[in-house]
Design a protein around this motif. Sequence first.
Motif, PDB file in Angstrom:
ATOM      1  N   TRP A  43     -30.020  -9.389  -9.919  1.00 19.45           N
ATOM      2  CA  TRP A  43     -31.078 -10.159  -9.077  1.00 19.45           C
ATOM      3  C   TRP A  43     -31.678  -9.587 -10.578  1.00 19.45           C
ATOM      4  N   SER A  44     -32.309 -10.471 -11.700  1.00 16.39           N
ATOM      5  CA  SER A  44     -33.179 -10.127 -13.067  1.00 16.39           C
ATOM      6  C   SER A  44     -34.465  -9.597 -13.169  1.00 16.39           C
ATOM      7  N   GLY A  45     -34.759  -8.935 -11.902  1.00 23.41           N
ATOM      8  CA  GLY A  45     -35.780  -8.479 -11.936  1.00 23.41           C
ATOM      9  C   GLY A  45     -37.019  -9.391 -11.205  1.00 23.41           C
ATOM     10  N   LYS A  46     -36.875 -10.359 -11.815  1.00 23.81           N
ATOM     11  CA  LYS A  46     -38.012 -11.056 -12.336  1.00 23.81           C
ATOM     12  C   LYS A  46     -38.341 -12.034 -10.643  1.00 23.81           C
ATOM     13  N   SER A  47     -39.537 -12.541  -9.984  1.00 20.54           N
ATOM     14  CA  SER A  47     -39.315 -13.044  -8.706  1.00 20.54           C
ATOM     15  C   SER A  47     -40.576 -14.358  -9.118  1.00 20.54           C
ATOM     16  N   SER A  48     -40.902 -15.360  -8.549  1.00 16.52           N
ATOM     17  CA  SER A  48     -41.323 -16.403  -9.496  1.00 16.52           C
ATOM     18  C   SER A  48     -41.973 -17.220  -6.963  1.00 16.52           C
ATOM     19  N   GLY A  49     -43.368 -17.670  -7.283  1.00 16.99           N
ATOM     20  CA  GLY A  49     -43.424 -19.127  -6.565  1.00 16.99           C
ATOM     21  C   GLY A  49     -42.592 -19.686  -5.744  1.00 16.99           C
ATOM     22  N   SER A  50     -41.426 -20.273  -7.527  1.00  9.70           N
ATOM     23  CA  SER A  50     -40.775 -21.843  -7.251  1.00  9.70           C
ATOM     24  C   SER A  50     -39.635 -21.593  -6.466  1.00  9.70           C
ATOM     25  N   LYS A  51     -39.542 -22.098  -5.092  1.00  8.89           N
ATOM     26  CA  LYS A  51     -38.466 -22.303  -4.434  1.00  8.89           C
ATOM     27  C   LYS A  51     -36.773 -22.909  -4.625  1.00  8.89           C
ATOM     28  N   GLU A  52     -37.385 -23.962  -6.144  1.00  8.36           N
ATOM     29  CA  GLU A  52     -36.063 -24.418  -6.775  1.00  8.36           C
ATOM     30  C   GLU A  52     -35.493 -22.929  -8.084  1.00  8.36           C
ATOM     31  N   PRO A  53     -34.418 -22.979  -7.736  1.00  8.32           N
ATOM     32  CA  PRO A  53     -33.892 -21.638  -8.459  1.00  8.32           C
ATOM     33  C   PRO A  53     -33.728 -22.718  -9.826  1.00  8.32           C
ATOM     34  N   GLN A  54     -33.963 -21.148 -10.677  1.00 15.80           N
ATOM     35  CA  GLN A  54     -34.025 -22.222 -12.415  1.00 15.80           C
ATOM     36  C   GLN A  54     -32.005 -21.152 -12.357  1.00 15.80           C
ATOM     37  N   PRO A  55     -31.873 -22.064 -13.489  1.00 21.76           N
ATOM     38  CA  PRO A  55     -30.602 -21.901 -13.995  1.00 21.76           C
ATOM     39  C   PRO A  55     -29.875 -19.994 -14.270  1.00 21.76           C
ATOM     40  N   LEU A  56     -28.496 -19.561 -14.072  1.00 19.70           N
ATOM     41  CA  LEU A  56     -28.982 -18.339 -13.842  1.00 19.70           C
ATOM     42  C   LEU A  56     -28.207 -17.642 -15.764  1.00 19.70           C
ATOM     43  N   THR A  69     -30.040 -14.012 -11.614  1.00 21.00           N
ATOM     44  CA  THR A  69     -30.774 -14.834 -10.804  1.00 21.00           C
ATOM     45  C   THR A  69     -31.833 -14.242 -10.767  1.00 21.00           C
ATOM     46  N   ASP A  70     -32.908 -14.679 -11.110  1.00 21.34           N
ATOM     47  CA  ASP A  70     -34.532 -14.876 -10.573  1.00 21.34           C
ATOM     48  C   ASP A  70     -34.347 -15.346  -8.819  1.00 21.34           C
ATOM     49  N   LEU A  71     -35.410 -14.321  -8.306  1.00 20.34           N
ATOM     50  CA  LEU A  71     -35.985 -14.977  -6.909  1.00 20.34           C
ATOM     51  C   LEU A  71     -37.088 -15.662  -6.212  1.00 20.34           C
ATOM     52  N   THR A  72     -37.221 -15.444  -5.129  1.00 22.01           N
ATOM     53  CA  THR A  72     -38.763 -15.964  -5.265  1.00 22.01           C
ATOM     54  C   THR A  72     -39.322 -15.162  -4.891  1.00 22.01           C
ATOM     55  N   LYS A  73     -40.387 -15.243  -4.629  1.00 22.98           N
ATOM     56  CA  LYS A  73     -41.103 -13.198  -4.409  1.00 22.98           C
ATOM     57  C   LYS A  73     -40.975 -12.809  -2.569  1.00 22.98           C
ATOM     58  N   THR A  74     -40.981 -14.637  -2.108  1.00 20.99           N
ATOM     59  CA  THR A  74     -40.530 -14.334  -0.034  1.00 20.99           C
ATOM     60  C   THR A  74     -39.346 -13.783  -0.848  1.00 20.99           C
ATOM     61  N   ASP A  75     -37.816 -13.859  -1.408  1.00 24.90           N
ATOM     62  CA  ASP A  75     -37.115 -12.979  -1.243  1.00 24.90           C
ATOM     63  C   ASP A  75     -37.019 -12.347  -1.293  1.00 24.90           C
ATOM     64  N   VAL A  76     -37.544 -11.318  -2.066  1.00 27.32           N
ATOM     65  CA  VAL A  76     -37.897 -10.008  -2.588  1.00 27.32           C
ATOM     66  C   VAL A  76     -38.657  -9.283  -1.865  1.00 27.32           C
ATOM     67  N   GLU A  77     -39.513 -10.517  -0.629  1.00 30.90           N
ATOM     68  CA  GLU A  77     -40.479  -9.471   0.121  1.00 30.90           C
ATOM     69  C   GLU A  77     -39.896  -9.248   1.217  1.00 30.90           C
ATOM     70  N   GLU A  78     -38.977 -10.423   1.663  1.00 31.52           N
ATOM     71  CA  GLU A  78     -37.840 -10.172   2.559  1.00 31.52           C
ATOM     72  C   GLU A  78     -36.490  -9.263   2.972  1.00 31.52           C
ATOM     73  N   TYR A  79     -36.441  -9.498   1.529  1.00 27.64           N
ATOM     74  CA  TYR A  79     -34.162  -9.204   1.884  1.00 27.64           C
ATOM     75  C   TYR A  79     -34.787  -7.384   0.734  1.00 27.64           C
ATOM     76  N   TYR A  80     -35.882  -7.643   0.393  1.00 24.97           N
ATOM     77  CA  TYR A  80     -35.335  -6.363  -0.803  1.00 24.97           C
ATOM     78  C   TYR A  80     -36.284  -4.465  -0.425  1.00 24.97           C
TER      79      TYR A  80
END
Length: 458
Positions: A43-56, A69-80
């Motif tokens: 994980w890059s440590g960055k999060s965004s509201g976009s559901k479409e993954p950015q390129p690695l 890789t970036d993660l979405t804010k929802t990913d960070v909240e639920e996974y991490y």
Amino acid sequence: MSRLVVVSNRVTLPQKSGDAPAGGLAVALQAALEERGGIWMGWSGKSSGSKEPQPLDMRTHGNITYALTDLTKTDVEEYYHGFANRVLWPICHYRLDLAEYGRKEMAGYFRVNRFFAQRLAPLIKEDDVIWVHDYHLIPLAAELREMGLKNKIGFFLHIPWPPADVLFAMPVHEQIMRGLSQYDLVGFQTEHDLDNFGGGLVREGIGERLEGNKFSTYGRTFKGGYYSIAIETEEFARFAKKAYNNAIVRKARQSVEGRDLIIGVDRLDYSKGITQRIDAFDKFITLNPAYQNKVTYLQITPKSRSEVPEYEQMQRTVAEQAGRVNGSVGTVDWVPIRYVNRSVARPVLAGLYRLARIGLVTPLRDGMNLVAKEYLAAQDPEDPGVLVLSRFAGAARELTGALLVNPYDIEGTAHAIARGLTMSLDERKQRWEKMMEHLKVYDINRWCDDFLKDLASA
């Protein structure tokens, strides 16, 4: 030689010129990757509201490609913040009372592991060796196997592994155990952790322990092992000797004004036993009034996971507790506890270790604890300090020259502090030399080599 692929929640990028050296784990993994050629993904440590993954974000340095890789804010909240740090972390540290299981967070944890696998799989070559790190990514091998990858995949857990009574209180323990079975080698910090793992399989009737630390469960046979993580011992010793003359360390030495220094260094986490340690120091002063104005306890505790409510509450609790002790036993010209609630640069930290007469490392539960090893490596061989170490840290199984304490026994820890401060030079040197010789042999490079050698033969 097969290419090495390292996967971890976060990635340590190469240091910029002029920066302090990276920690031993980053140095060892970068060396192994450079030797074999390879990829380090996380994980890059960055999060965004976009559901479409950015390129690695692919960055190549020498023989290593870093894939972020970036993660979405929802990913960070639920996974991490959710399942990883509010379920797995407390359970692995024997704190069932703090585990807050939610199906949404659990689903997010497995979803992000699937996402990692989908991003990683296209980068993998047929003979690559994959090394996955820590509790955030336990299901990753299962996801990769589901995609058809047959590569050798190893896993190393940096935190403790609990006994069956604790682990199986987690609602999704079967999915976690099934996930670990998909690796070719599962590595733990200590033999005790390995025994907890094997004992859980046998006790629940879901697997068996075979000869040679092999396990059979869920239709797979795989190997287990224990590999006590270490530091770059001799390099850190040289670094600390030089850092002792750092300008900030010189100021700290002057400010102590001839008092003995006790140092504690921990992330702000309930597993570290910081509140019990402050109580033990308070008890030490109460039982030994002759040490009033003759000792300073420096507790360095950077903030950690402040988005998680338990950690935010703990930050307030520790600050209030340090203030209470200073108010009750301090004087106009003496502040007994210096509490620093932020990160300290590594050169400063190394110099402070060398300055301290006692290293106070008393977690309630810890996989290993590298602060204990760094403190020892930083010492002056002619006048080493004393390590006071929790028997519930993995390091206690190696560092037999330390004064071992039960961190729940406040008075016992207070007595250990007093003993350390009055210990003779000959005894200090004898204890330190024994531990330092061990750390020179079992350094971070040996740890890395031992794991990869066993993975190759698994």
